[in-house]
Every structure is written in C-alpha cells, then in structure tokens.
Design an enzyme around this catalytic site. Structure first.
Site, short mmCIF file in Angstrom:
data_model
loop_
_atom_site.label_atom_id
_atom_site.label_comp_id
_atom_site.label_asym_id
_atom_site.label_seq_id
_atom_site.Cartn_x
_atom_site.Cartn_y
_atom_site.Cartn_z
N SER A 230 0.37 7.39 -4.82
CA SER A 230 -0.52 8.78 -4.37
C SER A 230 -0.70 9.67 -5.48
O SER A 230 -0.39 9.16 -6.63
CB SER A 230 0.48 9.37 -3.21
OG SER A 230 1.40 10.15 -4.09
N LYS A 231 -1.44 10.68 -4.89
CA LYS A 231 -1.78 11.73 -6.19
C LYS A 231 -0.54 11.96 -7.22
O LYS A 231 -0.59 12.42 -8.18
CB LYS A 231 -2.15 12.96 -5.32
CG LYS A 231 -3.16 13.77 -5.91
CD LYS A 231 -4.66 13.20 -6.07
CE LYS A 231 -5.38 13.94 -6.94
NZ LYS A 231 -6.34 13.45 -7.88
#
Ligand code: GLU
Length: 473
Positions: A230-231
């Site tokens: 994820s980010k």
C-alpha cells in the site's frame, strides 16, 4: 498443435497504474513476446463515473514508459455493450439465463437457511427483474490454474449469479467472459484477487458454448513488512516510480523476477533474456515481497551499465518533465559536453533523479550551498586553494590523470589529506560538497571556467578574512 497464445491486459481505469497492475501487464507481455503470441489491451471502463479519459491516458502513458507494447487495442469494454447484450439475449432465449425478482437480501436470507446449497431463482416475466445465470446443480467447475494447479468449486454451492440489470446492461463477470471469448484469449493472467470471479466466468462461457481459457492467478504483492502493498510502503504507482528516477528496464527486471520460483530477485537479466526465460509456471504461490531497497540497488546497477546515449535520453526526459529550465540548459550544451557529463556521473548516480544535481555545475552557475561553504571554506583553505589554482593553471596535459598526480603532490606537501586538501576545489567549482570525481569534474568544466570559479572563491575567502569587510558585515 496448439493455437497461438493470446493474452490480455485488462485494467479498470479508475486510477493510476499501480505496481501490482504493472506486474500483471509485464507478465502478460512476457508471455506474448516469449511465445510469438499477441497481447490485447482491453480497457474495462464500464464504471462510467470512475473511468475518466485522464485515467485511461495515465495507464497508457505508464505502459509506454515501461516499454510494454500491445498488439491489439486499446479496446473499450463499454463500447462493446451491444455485443454483450446480444450474447445475453442468446442465454435468455435458451433458458440458460432467466429473470428473477429476488434481491441481494433475499439471496442472503436463503443462504442462511440453506448453508449447503446455492441460491436458485424463480423465472418470472416481470420487466423490473434482474437477470441471473443458471448454474448447474451437479458437478464442479474446475479452474485450471498454472500457478496453483486445479482449483475446484462445487456447482451446487454457487448461487445463480446476477449477470445483467433489469435494463439489460450486463455486469462485470459477464462482460469479461464475453470479451475473453470474442477476443480469442487463450490465457488469462491476472491478480488472485480475481480468483473468486473465475468460476462465474467459466460458467458463463460454458452457457455460451465457448471454450475456456487457461488461467494464472498471480499472488498478491506485499511490502517488506509482510503486509499487503500500500501507499505506506512508498511509491505505489508507475508514474511515481518514474518520478523517483527508476529506469523502466530496471523495473521490468525487478518485477519479472519478483516471485519467480528461484526466489532470486537480485539478478540482472536483460529484457530479451527475460522474454526467453520467463514462464508463468515458475511464479511462486506465496505472496511476493516488493522491496523498494532491492529495486533501488538493482536500479543503481542498471544506471552504471546503461549505454551513454540512453543515459542522456533518460536524463533529458526527466528534466523535461520536472525542470524545464535545467532541460533547456542541458539541451543548449554541445553533444560532447552532454556525453562527458553523463560519463563522469555514471558511477555515482543510483537513480535518474540524482544525476542532474551532480552535474548541474557544468551547465549552470555553481549552486549556493551555504552550509557546504561554511564547513569547507575555513580561512586556512585559502592557502592550499591558491597553490592548487597555480597547478590547475599550468598543468599539461589538462587531463584527469595528470591533474590527480599533481594536485595530490600539492596537498601532500601541505600535509593535508584528500578531504581538507581537495574539498575546497569542489566547493569552489560546484558550490557544494558532493560531485562526481573531482579530477574528472575539473576536466569536464574545462581549465578556463575552473580557474574563474576558483578565483571567485579565493576572493570571497579574502573578503571574509579582511577586517574591513568583517566590520561592514
Ligand atoms: N479490470 C480488472 C482489474 O483491473 C481485471 C480483470 C481481469 O483481468 O480479468 O482489476
């Protein structure tokens, strides 16, 4: 004889192309190129609100930058709505699909009371009813998966899925099955978040009387901490990786080897070699770890071995996107100056982003790095810098080797090491304390410009030392 391989990459244009999507695109591309087959690019844009032109453009841009080309498409799934409806009509006519008034809540209630069998609806003529596909009661639907082997789904446990809304507009699983069939797709390679869709698509294909493709569901990507990518783990989209200065060839290499059976994601393998050796069967079943540090390391190795013309091209493209002024300064230089600058920085830069700050001094004035100046340009630096200036003014030939021999002789006679002895030259000619090798830097800058900059530094040192200017300061 088996028919030629046809694969597809089918992104939904609801955002940027992420690393996972890039991996899926790459694996499809490698299979197409390695088998002499074809890659179809299909844009799954039926979600009209989120499928913007900008998102489509972004995905195409990312694929182009990655140098993954396709043979057919881009084909808009949305524009194929008439064809989807046509095939739906066939199933309604044959009874393989039927209208049913049950809502999602009705199906849930049914499942609660009948945990051991899937929902089957009551055909109706009511116009407002959605359209379901009839799933066989007996037998099983087998997903032949190249990575996980055969995955079996009991038909009696599957609900009859809704495949179209009351107005005849079809749902995702139906559109994908029709498209894969019409496009002659032989191998579906996609992320394993789609695994639960696959039996539904297979049942659609069966109802349509169409052959099933082979499947390969790629394990998810995780970050180095073992959690879903994820980010949080840093750059997530291809464009972000590009702006961080990664090379497309390094990213291809890294993604291709990520999760390969050998577990060796630190091997340099050229793209032609990847094309030759890649096989989807060798992709491991476990989640693959995307490690930005390893990518960075691999990128550094590519940066050092990149042919100079390609190096220059990558730098120019990066500057054009991010720093028009620098791009102009770089473009205005002679081809020799550009090549020489790239040559001296190549050992040092790990990413494309790191190149320009290291060589900008060759194309623009020295930067104003006050911290570096204060640290290096102590009053006692003036003496050695003045002697070095004389050496630089007179050394023959003006090349890196001779400069090194003579300047080292100077600092030795001053009793100084490389740090105290050579850093003043670096700060004088570049304005800062990090640059390519100092001797190569002097040669690339040229004798005249080097002397001018050293003279400027010497007079600034003299000003600082003079009590008059000190009083004024
Ligand atoms: N459009 C889907 C996605 O972007 C992929 C569907 C498929 O590959 O079958 O996740």
């Amino acid at each position: 004889m088996s028919s030629p391989v046809r694969v597809r990459f089918a992104p939904s244009p609801t955002g940027a192309l992420h690393i996972g999507g890039a991996r899926t695109a790459l694996y499809n591309w490698l299979v197409a190129r390695g088998t002499g087959g074809a890659l179809v690019l299909r844009i799954e844009d039926t979600d009209r609100e989120r499928s913007t032109d900008a998102n489509v453009a972004q995905i195409l841009d990312a694929l182009e930058w990655l140098e993954l080309d396709w043979d057919e498409g881009p084909i808009s799934q949305y524009e194929r709505a008439d064809r989807h409806r046509e095939r739906l009509e066939e199933l309604l006519a044959s009874g393989a699909a039927y209208r049913d008034t049950a809502t999602g809540a009705d199906v849930q209630a049914f499942r609660k009371e009948n945990p051991d069998r899937g929902y089957r609806g009551e055909p109706t003529d009511e116009a407002g009813a959605a359209i379901r596909l009839r799933v066989p009661d007996e037998g099983e639907t087998v997903v032949p998966d190249a990575i996980r082997g055969e995955i079996r789904f009991q038909n009696r446990l599957q609900d009859d899925p809704v495949i179209a809304r009351a107005d005849g507009s079809v749902l995702y699983n139906f559109a994908v099955a029709v498209d894969d069939s019409d496009m002659g797709i032989t191998d579906v390679i996609r992320g394993d978040d789609h695994l639960s869709n696959t039996p539904k698509q297979l049942i659609v294909l069966q109802a349509l009387g169409e052959p099933a493709p082979r499947y390969a569901h790629l394990p998810l990507l995780h970050g180095p901490d073992g959690k879903k990518l994820s980010k949080r783990h840093g750059a997530a989209s291809v464009q972000e990786l590009r702006e961080e200065g990664f090379l497309p060839e390094a990213l291809r290499n890294y993604l291709a080897l990520l999760g390969w059976g050998s577990g060796d994601d630190e091997t340099i393998m050229s793209t032609p070699e990847l094309v030759e050796r890649f096989s989807i069967e060798r992709v491991g079943r476990a989640a693959a770890i995307f490690d930005p540090q390893k990518l960075r390391w691999l990128n550094g190795r590519y940066m050092r071995e990149l042919p100079l013309d390609r190096y220059e091209e990558q730098l120019a493209a990066h500057l054009a996107r991010n720093d028009p002024e620098a791009a102009e300064a770089f473009a205005a230089a002679t081809p020799e100056a550009r090549a020489e600058a790239c040559g001296i920085v190549q050992e040092k830069a790990q990413t494309v982003v790191e190149i320009w700050p290291l060589i900008a001094f060759l194309f623009t004035d020295p930067v104003d790095d006050d911290k570096a100046w204060r640290k290096v340009m102590k009053p006692e630096a003036a003496g050695v810098l003045a002697r070095e200036r004389e050496t630089i003014a007179s050394v023959e030939p003006f090349d890196a080797e001779t400069l090194e021999a003579e300047l080292r002789a100077v600092i030795e006679s001053e009793g100084l090491g490389a740090g105290k002895g050579l850093q003043p030259i670096r700060v004088a000619i570049t304005g800062t304390s990090v640059s390519p090798g100092i001797f190569e830097s002097l040669v690339a800058l040229g004798r005249e410009r080097s002397l001018q900059r050293i003279d400027r530094a010497l007079s600034r040192l003299a000003d600082a030392a003079s009590p008059v200017s000190g009083d004024q300061g």
